[in-house]
Write a protein that holds these residues in place. Structure first.
Motif, PDB file in Angstrom:
ATOM      1  N   CYS A 260      -3.568  -0.035  -4.129  1.00 35.17           N
ATOM      2  CA  CYS A 260      -3.114  -1.102  -3.006  1.00 35.17           C
ATOM      3  C   CYS A 260      -2.153  -1.926  -4.661  1.00 35.17           C
ATOM      4  O   CYS A 260      -3.046  -2.128  -5.587  1.00 35.17           O
TER       5      CYS A 260
ATOM      6  N   LEU B   9     -10.639  -8.049  -3.954  1.00 31.40           N
ATOM      7  CA  LEU B   9     -10.042  -7.421  -3.030  1.00 31.40           C
ATOM      8  C   LEU B   9     -11.105  -6.262  -1.901  1.00 31.40           C
ATOM      9  O   LEU B   9     -12.438  -6.339  -2.886  1.00 31.40           O
TER      10      LEU B   9
ATOM     11  N   CYS C 277      -6.372  -2.756   2.967  1.00 35.96           N
ATOM     12  CA  CYS C 277      -6.537  -3.198   1.654  1.00 35.96           C
ATOM     13  C   CYS C 277      -6.110  -4.832   2.094  1.00 35.96           C
ATOM     14  O   CYS C 277      -5.490  -4.831   2.513  1.00 35.96           O
TER      15      CYS C 277
ATOM     16  N   GLN D 201       0.968  -0.810  -0.224  1.00 35.10           N
ATOM     17  CA  GLN D 201      -0.063  -0.132   0.359  1.00 35.10           C
ATOM     18  C   GLN D 201       0.998   1.527  -0.644  1.00 35.10           C
ATOM     19  O   GLN D 201       1.910   1.431   0.352  1.00 35.10           O
TER      20      GLN D 201
ATOM     21  N   TRP E 233     -11.691  -3.453   1.091  1.00 33.21           N
ATOM     22  CA  TRP E 233     -11.030  -2.544   1.629  1.00 33.21           C
ATOM     23  C   TRP E 233     -11.929  -2.359   2.799  1.00 33.21           C
ATOM     24  O   TRP E 233     -13.044  -2.021   2.799  1.00 33.21           O
TER      25      TRP E 233
ATOM     26  N   SER F  79      -6.177  -2.026  -6.334  1.00 37.73           N
ATOM     27  CA  SER F  79      -7.137  -1.285  -6.634  1.00 37.73           C
ATOM     28  C   SER F  79      -6.381   0.098  -6.025  1.00 37.73           C
ATOM     29  O   SER F  79      -5.464  -0.079  -5.572  1.00 37.73           O
TER      30      SER F  79
END
Lengths: 111, 115
Positions: free
Chosen positions: A23, A32, A89, A6, A34, A72
């Motif tokens: 991420c 994924l 993430c 990250q 969050w 992401s």
């Protein structure tokens, strides 16, 4: 070596500004997630993205899943002090029972 | 009506002691987890139980022993505490064992300080 990287590690902005948290991974993820963690609390799920290229919006938060499903991003528009927290993430490893977390981005929104 | 609760919230103890952290979830979930969050905020899974059966056992010292008396409870016992055990320990639960699309619900954490 972490599966999910990250960036940035820390972010401090003024109320009303925009911010983006990233991420990234060299691995492909089926999905994924969050999470946001506030001081003294446990992480709370914000969103799950599943499809490559997917964009999800949650009020002022916009989440994007990369086309290749390796990365992401989380974009916050007009940040408010209530957005302050640790953003994490997470993605499932090959064994579906394991969730691997990134190291997180600490966001501070100054009033 | 807390979904996932942990006790105690804070735990300060001397090196060499044995301590336990308790976790309970009232969500009716089948799967529970223990995570360790270090001083750099990195969250790492330690154990997972599905219907009282151990399904994840990461590389954790034998001094750590989870116990699940029923699927609503997952306790963590730590023997011979060391300085490096100082961290925040989170309990979590989810509806089914698969994590990809499943939300994990976390407790408020237990901050363990070993002196």
């Amino acid at each position: 070596t972490q599966l999910l990287e990250q960036s940035p590690q820390f972010l401090s902005i003024q109320e009303g500004e925009n911010l983006t948290v990233y991420c990234n991974s060299s691995s492909v993820f089926s999905s994924l997630q969050w999470y946001r963690q506030e001081p003294g609390e446990g992480p709370v799920l914000l969103v799950t993205v599943v499809t490559g290229g997917e964009v999800k919006k949650l009020k002022r938060l916009t989440f994007q899943f990369g086309d290749a499903r390796k990365d992401s991003s989380l974009h916050i528009t007009a940040a408010q002090p209530g957005d302050t927290g640790l953003y994490l993430c997470a993605g499932p490893q090959a064994n579906d029972y394991k969730l691997s977390f990134g190291a997180g981005t600490t966001v501070t929104v100054r009033a | 009506d807390t979904a996932v609760s942990q006790t105690p919230k804070y735990l300060v103890t001397q090196m060499g002691n044995d301590k336990s952290i308790k976790c309970e979830q009232n969500l009716g979930h089948d799967t529970m987890y223990w995570y360790k969050q270090d001083s750099k905020k990195f969250l790492k899974i330690m154990f997972s139980y599905n219907n009282k059966e151990l399904i994840i056992n990461e590389t954790v010292p034998n001094r750590f022993s989870p116990k699940s008396p029923d699927k609503a409870h997952l306790n963590l016992h730590i023997n011979s505490l060391e300085l490096g055990d100082s961290a925040v320990y989170f309990c979590a639960s989810s509806q089914v064992g698969g994590v990809g699309l499943v939300e994990q619900f976390f407790g408020p954490g237990t901050r363990l300080t070993v002196l």
